[in-house]
Motif scaffolding. Structure first.
Motif, PDB file in Angstrom:
ATOM      1  N   UNK A 270       0.728  -1.041   0.025  1.00  0.00           N
ATOM      2  CA  UNK A 270      -0.065  -0.144   0.025  1.00  0.00           C
ATOM      3  C   UNK A 270       0.851   1.307   0.056  1.00  0.00           C
ATOM      4  N   UNK A 271       0.629   2.225  -0.790  1.00  0.00           N
ATOM      5  CA  UNK A 271       1.582   3.438  -1.187  1.00  0.00           C
ATOM      6  C   UNK A 271       0.839   4.439  -0.213  1.00  0.00           C
ATOM      7  N   UNK A 272       1.840   5.252   0.415  1.00  0.00           N
ATOM      8  CA  UNK A 272       1.629   6.318   1.373  1.00  0.00           C
ATOM      9  C   UNK A 272       1.328   7.666   0.389  1.00  0.00           C
ATOM     10  N   UNK A 273       0.295   8.398   1.139  1.00  0.00           N
ATOM     11  CA  UNK A 273      -0.258   9.560   0.561  1.00  0.00           C
ATOM     12  C   UNK A 273       0.981  10.536   0.638  1.00  0.00           C
ATOM     13  N   UNK A 274       1.224  11.371  -0.523  1.00  0.00           N
ATOM     14  CA  UNK A 274       2.328  12.400  -0.503  1.00  0.00           C
ATOM     15  C   UNK A 274       1.850  13.414   0.424  1.00  0.00           C
ATOM     16  N   UNK A 275       2.997  13.855   1.160  1.00  0.00           N
ATOM     17  CA  UNK A 275       2.785  15.097   2.038  1.00  0.00           C
ATOM     18  C   UNK A 275       2.729  16.236   1.554  1.00  0.00           C
ATOM     19  N   UNK A 276       1.836  17.110   1.433  1.00  0.00           N
ATOM     20  CA  UNK A 276       1.865  18.301   0.818  1.00  0.00           C
ATOM     21  C   UNK A 276       1.739  19.322   1.976  1.00  0.00           C
ATOM     22  N   UNK A 277       2.065  19.163   2.957  1.00  0.00           N
ATOM     23  CA  UNK A 277       2.039  20.013   4.325  1.00  0.00           C
ATOM     24  C   UNK A 277       3.170  21.013   3.944  1.00  0.00           C
ATOM     25  N   UNK A 278       2.613  22.458   4.129  1.00  0.00           N
ATOM     26  CA  UNK A 278       3.752  23.596   3.788  1.00  0.00           C
ATOM     27  C   UNK A 278       3.928  23.873   2.509  1.00  0.00           C
ATOM     28  N   UNK A 279       3.139  22.949   1.415  1.00  0.00           N
ATOM     29  CA  UNK A 279       3.615  23.372  -0.183  1.00  0.00           C
ATOM     30  C   UNK A 279       2.355  24.062  -0.507  1.00  0.00           C
ATOM     31  N   UNK A 280       2.316  24.809  -1.308  1.00  0.00           N
ATOM     32  CA  UNK A 280       1.264  25.580  -1.998  1.00  0.00           C
ATOM     33  C   UNK A 280       1.122  25.191  -3.492  1.00  0.00           C
ATOM     34  N   UNK A 281      -0.023  25.379  -4.210  1.00  0.00           N
ATOM     35  CA  UNK A 281      -0.198  25.217  -5.746  1.00  0.00           C
ATOM     36  C   UNK A 281       0.267  26.474  -6.447  1.00  0.00           C
ATOM     37  N   UNK A 282       0.415  26.123  -7.737  1.00  0.00           N
ATOM     38  CA  UNK A 282       0.897  27.231  -8.696  1.00  0.00           C
ATOM     39  C   UNK A 282      -0.088  28.335  -8.588  1.00  0.00           C
ATOM     40  N   UNK A 283      -1.328  28.197  -8.634  1.00  0.00           N
ATOM     41  CA  UNK A 283      -2.471  29.096  -8.574  1.00  0.00           C
ATOM     42  C   UNK A 283      -2.320  30.173  -7.472  1.00  0.00           C
ATOM     43  N   UNK A 284      -2.058  29.310  -5.995  1.00  0.00           N
ATOM     44  CA  UNK A 284      -1.885  30.076  -4.909  1.00  0.00           C
ATOM     45  C   UNK A 284      -0.595  30.813  -4.892  1.00  0.00           C
ATOM     46  N   UNK A 285       0.553  30.426  -5.390  1.00  0.00           N
ATOM     47  CA  UNK A 285       1.737  31.049  -5.139  1.00  0.00           C
ATOM     48  C   UNK A 285       1.562  32.226  -6.317  1.00  0.00           C
ATOM     49  N   UNK A 286       0.933  32.079  -7.466  1.00  0.00           N
ATOM     50  CA  UNK A 286       0.929  33.288  -8.351  1.00  0.00           C
ATOM     51  C   UNK A 286       0.137  34.299  -7.890  1.00  0.00           C
ATOM     52  N   UNK A 287      -1.016  34.084  -7.083  1.00  0.00           N
ATOM     53  CA  UNK A 287      -1.828  35.190  -6.361  1.00  0.00           C
ATOM     54  C   UNK A 287      -0.620  35.844  -5.154  1.00  0.00           C
ATOM     55  N   UNK A 288      -0.050  34.900  -4.549  1.00  0.00           N
ATOM     56  CA  UNK A 288       0.766  35.525  -3.645  1.00  0.00           C
ATOM     57  C   UNK A 288       1.914  36.687  -3.966  1.00  0.00           C
ATOM     58  N   UNK A 289       2.187  36.235  -5.077  1.00  0.00           N
ATOM     59  CA  UNK A 289       3.361  36.995  -5.660  1.00  0.00           C
ATOM     60  C   UNK A 289       3.028  37.889  -6.822  1.00  0.00           C
ATOM     61  N   UNK A 290       1.813  38.064  -6.921  1.00  0.00           N
ATOM     62  CA  UNK A 290       1.079  39.027  -8.020  1.00  0.00           C
ATOM     63  C   UNK A 290       1.637  38.740  -9.475  1.00  0.00           C
ATOM     64  N   UNK A 291       1.751  37.418  -9.932  1.00  0.00           N
ATOM     65  CA  UNK A 291       1.988  37.030 -11.370  1.00  0.00           C
ATOM     66  C   UNK A 291       0.851  36.180 -11.739  1.00  0.00           C
ATOM     67  N   UNK A 292       0.935  35.718 -13.172  1.00  0.00           N
ATOM     68  CA  UNK A 292       0.139  34.845 -13.628  1.00  0.00           C
ATOM     69  C   UNK A 292       0.570  33.354 -13.471  1.00  0.00           C
ATOM     70  N   UNK A 293      -0.144  32.482 -13.381  1.00  0.00           N
ATOM     71  CA  UNK A 293       0.238  30.981 -13.283  1.00  0.00           C
ATOM     72  C   UNK A 293       1.292  30.536 -14.474  1.00  0.00           C
ATOM     73  N   UNK A 294       1.059  31.360 -15.620  1.00  0.00           N
ATOM     74  CA  UNK A 294       1.807  30.920 -16.711  1.00  0.00           C
ATOM     75  C   UNK A 294       3.294  31.639 -16.428  1.00  0.00           C
TER      76      UNK A 294
END
Length: 66
Positions: free
Chosen positions: A1-25
């Motif tokens: 049985x595989x373990x679920x990835x730990x995303x704790x402390x990590x954010x999505x591209x969309x969230x990062x783009x909003x934080x730094x005020x640029x587009x996801x592209x």
């Protein structure tokens, strides 16, 4: 049985783009230039460590000033 990835402390591209005020592209382009990104599993969206990304952006800004 595989373990679920730990995303704790990590954010999505969309969230990062909003934080730094640029587009996801723009975030995707920065990845190609070496911005830190975490790929966990096939077909999963990339995740980012906010502090590592900010440090990378500051480093790139300093290199541009030289």
């Amino acid at each position: 049985m595989s373990e679920e990835p730990n995303y704790e402390g990590l954010i999505t591209r969309k969230h990062l783009s909003m934080l730094v005020k640029v587009t996801p592209i723009t975030i995707h382009r920065w990845e190609k230039l070496g911005m830190p990104v975490v790929h966990i599993g096939i077909g999963k969206l990339p995740r980012y460590d906010y502090e590592e990304c900010i440090n990378w952006m500051q480093k790139m800004e300093k290199l541009g000033d030289e």
